[in-house]
Design a protein around this motif. Structure first.
Motif, PDB file in Angstrom:
ATOM      1  N   HIS A 175     -94.198   4.582 -79.496  1.00 54.49           N
ATOM      2  CA  HIS A 175     -94.631   5.225 -78.260  1.00 54.49           C
ATOM      3  C   HIS A 175     -93.734   4.736 -77.120  1.00 54.49           C
ATOM      4  N   ARG A 234     -96.364  10.895 -88.952  1.00 55.87           N
ATOM      5  CA  ARG A 234     -94.898  10.861 -88.946  1.00 55.87           C
ATOM      6  C   ARG A 234     -94.373  10.188 -90.217  1.00 55.87           C
ATOM      7  N   TYR A 255     -86.729  13.187 -77.045  1.00 47.00           N
ATOM      8  CA  TYR A 255     -87.150  12.008 -77.805  1.00 47.00           C
ATOM      9  C   TYR A 255     -87.796  12.370 -79.133  1.00 47.00           C
ATOM     10  N   SER A 256     -87.422  11.631 -80.167  1.00 38.07           N
ATOM     11  CA  SER A 256     -88.077  11.749 -81.463  1.00 38.07           C
ATOM     12  C   SER A 256     -88.074  10.368 -82.111  1.00 38.07           C
ATOM     13  N   ASP A 290     -92.885  15.464 -86.659  1.00 37.21           N
ATOM     14  CA  ASP A 290     -92.416  14.976 -85.368  1.00 37.21           C
ATOM     15  C   ASP A 290     -93.558  14.866 -84.352  1.00 37.21           C
ATOM     16  N   GLN A 330     -98.248   8.110 -85.578  1.00 32.77           N
ATOM     17  CA  GLN A 330     -97.316   7.354 -86.403  1.00 32.77           C
ATOM     18  C   GLN A 330     -97.572   7.577 -87.890  1.00 32.77           C
ATOM     19  N   ILE A 377     -95.003  12.383 -81.436  1.00 33.34           N
ATOM     20  CA  ILE A 377     -94.587  11.281 -80.574  1.00 33.34           C
ATOM     21  C   ILE A 377     -95.703  10.965 -79.580  1.00 33.34           C
TER      22      ILE A 377
END
Length: 327
Positions: free
Chosen positions: A251, A169, A246-247, A175, A166, A177
């Protein structure tokens, strides 16, 4: 109030793994999870998988990991490498469970970002949630209560991995995840007599008891805790799905949505193995978390659901165990 996640929950034009010739590094490819992911990627047509055994690349050594990423520059990374074990192993080796896992994930995540990896998926564990989290456990239950003491060292390392993804990001618009699987089982599981999780431990005990002609098998606890299980091939399918679809900052839980008591599980494993003796419950031993069912509705809402039933998965796992584990 607007949270920081509202700003960075989605990265515009974040790449999915659509190019089947892209370089994909699967860390931990010989383990339960990693081996299943490799097979699933091959089934989906990926042709450029980068794989390294522990002997070839020690993921706890920062300099070695940095050199590997600088040389190979994988476009996509899946972090399935971790030191794992059951209650006994977590209680016996707490320093290993927090130290080794922190080293592995920190080295990989940082080196992946610094060497141009387009997308990274970090895999954690459902033990990240508080011992008495609401059931089913939603993603936002993270860090809302005290952890289960028998696996807090491993859980804290995995929580750090989520937060690291996170943070990268948010700060770098990268990116990264995370996916949080429920209790996993299947081919290539760890069937060690002391350091394995509950399902493979039960399978080994029943098999050995059957072979030796024993009249009973002793199982830890009361049998009352509820657990959710997911076949590792279903997880591998979910991993490929998340890498493609998914992006987001948050979580995602990855579970089957179905739970059984440990007693029901033991009876089912006993049936699959063909052990005809008695079950004895040692109630002086710890049960662990009383209930642990994850809410996987967000992943389901994106279009993914599991396909393998517990009974079919156990039959598949016992077949692999019988053919591959030295007795």
């Amino acid at each position: 109030m607007v949270s920081i996640g509202d700003y960075y929950s989605f990265i515009p034009c974040a790449p999915g793994v659509s190019d089947k010739s892209a370089k994909v590094f699967v860390a931990g490819h010989r383990g339960l999870v990693g081996s299943a992911i490799v097979e699933k990627l091959k089934q989906h047509g990926f042709t450029n998988l980068i794989l390294r055994s522990h002997a070839e690349l020690d993921l706890t050594r920062q300099a070695d990991v940095e050199a590997f990423f600088a040389s190979e520059k994988p476009e996509f990374v899946i972090v399935a490498a971790a030191k794992v074990g059951g209650i006994h192993a977590n209680n016996t080796y707490p320093a290993d469970f927090i130290g080794i896992n922190l080293q592995i994930q920190t080295n990989i995540i940082d080196s992946a970002y610094r060497n141009g990896t387009k997308k990274l998926l970090f895999l954690g564990s459902s033990c990240i949630y508080p011992k008495f989290a609401p059931q089913p456990i939603p993603e936002d239950a993270l860090l809302t209560g005290t952890l289960e003491p028998t696996n807090e060292w491993y859980a804290i390392a995995k929580i750090a991995g989520i937060k690291m993804c996170q943070a990268y990001r948010i700060q770098y618009k990268w990116d990264a995840i995370s996916g949080m699987p429920t209790n996993l089982y299947g081919p290539n599981d760890n069937f060690h007599p002391e350091n394995s999780h509950v399902l493979p431990a039960l399978m080994r005990r029943f098999h050995e008891a059957k072979v030796k002609g024993l009249k009973e098998v002793v199982v830890w606890g009361t049998g009352s805790p509820l657990r959710e299980f997911l076949h590792v091939d279903d997880l591998a399918d979910a991993v490929v799905f998340m890498m493609e679809k998914y992006s987001g900052l948050e979580h995602l839980n990855v579970g089957s949505g179905k739970e059984v008591t440990i007693k029901e599980l033991a009876e089912l494993v006993k049936e699959v193995v063909g052990f005809e003796g008695d079950l004895i419950w040692d109630t002086t031993k710890p049960d662990g978390t009383p209930r642990k069912l994850m809410d996987s509705s967000k992943l389901a809402g994106l279009g993914w659901t599991p396909k393998i039933s517990l009974k079919d998965g156990l039959v598949d796992t016992y077949k692999w165990y019988s053919e591959n584990v030295k007795q």
